[in-house]
Design an enzyme around this catalytic site. Structure first.
Site, PDB file in Angstrom:
ATOM      1  N   SER A  87       0.834  -1.200   0.000  1.00 28.60           N
ATOM      2  CA  SER A  87       0.000   0.000   0.000  1.00 28.60           C
ATOM      3  C   SER A  87       0.879   1.265   0.000  1.00 28.60           C
ATOM      4  CB  SER A  87      -0.950  -0.054   1.199  1.00 28.60           C
ATOM      5  OG  SER A  87      -2.048   0.783   1.008  1.00 28.60           O
ATOM      6  N   ASP A 109      -8.704  -7.022  -4.171  1.00 28.92           N
ATOM      7  CA  ASP A 109      -8.424  -5.658  -3.691  1.00 28.92           C
ATOM      8  C   ASP A 109      -9.320  -4.629  -4.381  1.00 28.92           C
ATOM      9  OD1 ASP A 109      -7.216  -3.205  -2.972  1.00 28.92           O
ATOM     10  OD2 ASP A 109      -5.229  -4.113  -2.894  1.00 28.92           O
ATOM     11  N   HIS A 122      -7.905  -5.544   0.141  1.00 32.44           N
ATOM     12  CA  HIS A 122      -6.693  -4.764   0.407  1.00 32.44           C
ATOM     13  C   HIS A 122      -6.122  -5.065   1.794  1.00 32.44           C
ATOM     14  CE1 HIS A 122      -3.823  -1.643  -0.361  1.00 32.44           C
ATOM     15  NE2 HIS A 122      -4.105  -1.066   0.788  1.00 32.44           N
TER      16      HIS A 122
END
Lengths: 372, 372
Positions: A141, A295, A324
């Site tokens: 991320s 995700d 995610h």
């Protein structure tokens, strides 16, 4: 503002502090005595060529990354590698809005960019540890944003890179998503323009922020299949409050907002006048672009767009209905899957300046032999 | 509370009103002189067997549905069919929190369920128009919920049904999504527990509500490909404010909350003691379950789950990067795609009681001939 015990050595240590001195920021401003908190595992060898750098995601700390990525017998094994996990500026462990002295405290904290973090990490690795090359840089991320930035900014130093579930340049959709959870914090009347009186005053805003994460952070299938039961929650409501809200509630809103802005602005093409293709073309590392198939923030198709612009890279997809936030290892086989990719990547012979030099030299000699 | 001009005949008419009298609600309570606003197109034939019912989505009105679904030369053609579009209770055109008299005004409006809407629509169609069978029931999102409810509750009356981008039983993920945008409205201090003083007092809450829709309502590809440019917006920011915020801003928060709660609770299995399979097994209509492939709220896999439980149904997928709000026809070929499916469905011979009766009779006669 009271001290926030969440960000303690007890909860997130042991970590060490590296003092960057007066650290100049890309967007202007200086953080005096800027501290980078980091944790190390394993031993740096004599040649200093067994180092791995792990970066942190939004709200993540070195302790969380340690649990997710390291272990004896795992691909990233402290028995073999010297692993440095660096907390990003603003995450509450490194210098952050909640722990800095005035005049930068709270909402007065300056804008920090991904590039600032990567330059700070570079100083720690080169100046303090004397490391000149990295076997691997990885992170998920916002950690992927730092990984991309490392590979583009210091191409000579990064042998391998594995950005996980993140973009080299933040997407418009992601920008909007971040807007909504930033607003969740700032619109709470208790936020008071960032001058709240105690860490958990912005309770309601933090819960709403967590709920927006519950919608976008997992996946529809995660809830359809009741996969929260695998990690000990009996109902979606219990999971929503007991896991997601509970995770974010002790955090400092100004810290979260510092990271959120940084995430929104993430863009390696700032180094190449806005040309993403040129930026990613600079990369010399062997890159595995790792995506998570469920995700909702960074679907594989988005990660693939960056991968296609990166020479010699490969797209690797992790199967996880956890979406995610599968980054935390919520899917039963997540660790197995990520370790497989790390293992494969670390086994690939890296770009090596000395080898390339020798190959070049031998080509030069051959051509001389022909012409003479 | 001032009058809200958004919900006027000028903006959403011409519509007629049907007075349901004292309308008893499933969750208790009565709405006195409950008005169902509806619009009709085309002419009901003498046999009263050419009627199509169109339902409305969250925030949608009969005028919006008219623009999306009807037209000369289109599959749902007023030259051929008698089309009734009924505004759902709470949408601001039918009886709603903002337009009802005390003691039900504003936040005191009772809980209304999808089943209440469908019973009310049934009264309008049977008692006022004398319609006994429907060639087609269709609607998107919350309109799909009403469509499913119609097919399950009145199986004898619905010959064909096309729920578009919606579920027979609301998903957990969707429930959470709705929670976040409900909270966006109720957490605005100007909301004042529903006792705001003028329609646009809850301006900030309505903008945040719209932004959450911007994140979940379209798709990542919609923004990556800058498809908002196709509908006249030059930047994502202009689209976010000029399209999505602008759409929701004039609406009444209590109306939106009435619909949002109804949406959250949507579940046809309330008719069959919670057994969804039994509920959908009751359906006699020929059903096309229509999904939109970029839909982040109701992906085709979710719609397919309902379809698989519905006898004789088919899953049809519309290609649209506009995602869920592609329902408005934002994708250039949306109308063409939806018309193709409507056309195919309307061309399929329907279940017909009289025909089946005749077929049954002839089988009985045949068997008598053999045995005598």
């Amino acid at each position: 503002m009271e001290k926030n015990n969440y960000y303690s050595q007890e909860n997130h240590g042991p970590y060490q502090l590296f003092n960057l001195g007066d650290f100049k920021l890309e967007d202007g401003g200086i953080i005096s005595n800027c501290q980078l908190a980091y944790s190390t595992f394993g031993k740096l060898n004599a040649k200093k060529d067994n180092a791995i750098l792990i970066t942190t995601w939004y709200s993540g700390t070195s302790k969380i990354m340690e649990k997710v990525y390291l272990g004896e017998g795992r691909a990233i094994d402290p028995a073999k590698y010297f692993i440095v996990i660096v907390n990003q500026i603003g995450n509450g462990i490194s210098t952050s809005p909640h722990n800095v002295s005035d005049p930068l405290r709270g909402p007065k904290f300056p804008r920090v960019r991904i590039g600032d973090d990567v330059r700070a990490q570079h100083k720690l690795l080169t100046e303090y540890f004397g490391i000149e090359s990295l076997e691997l840089v990885t992170g998920g991320s916002m950690g992927a944003q730092q990984t991309w930035e490392w590979a583009v900014r210091y191409p000579d130093m990064v042998k391998r890179a594995a950005p996980i579930a993140g973009r080299a340049r933040n997407s418009t959709h992601d920008f909007l998503f971040i807007e909504t959870f930033m607003y969740a914090l700032t619109s709470d009347p208790a936020f008071n323009n960032g001058y709240y009186t105690e860490p958990n005053a912005v309770n309601r805003g933090l819960c709403h922020h967590a709920d927006i994460w519950s919608v976008m952070g997992y996946s529809i299938e995660f809830f359809n299949q009741e996969l929260y039961k695998n990690i000990g929650f009996s109902s979606p409501e219990e999971f929503r409050t007991g896991f997601t809200q509970n995770y974010f509630l002790p955090m400092d809103p100004n810290n979260l907002l510092c990271m959120a802005w940084k995430w929104q602005q993430g863009d390696v093409s700032r180094l190449t006048n806005g040309n993403l293709s040129t930026a990613l073309g600079r990369i010399q590392a062997k890159v595995f672009v790792i995506a998570i198939d469920g995700d909702m923030l960074f679907p594989p198709s988005d990660c693939e767009a960056d991968q296609k612009l990166t020479p010699g890279s490969e797209l690797k997809v992790i199967h996880s209905h956890a979406g995610h936030l599968g980054l935390f290892g919520l899917h039963p086989s997540y660790f197995e899957q990520i370790d497989k990719y790390f293992g494969e990547l670390l086994a690939i012979p890296s770009y090596d300046k000395s080898t390339n030099q020798a190959a070049f030299q031998s080509r030069v000699e051959e051509s001389s032999m022909v012409s003479t």
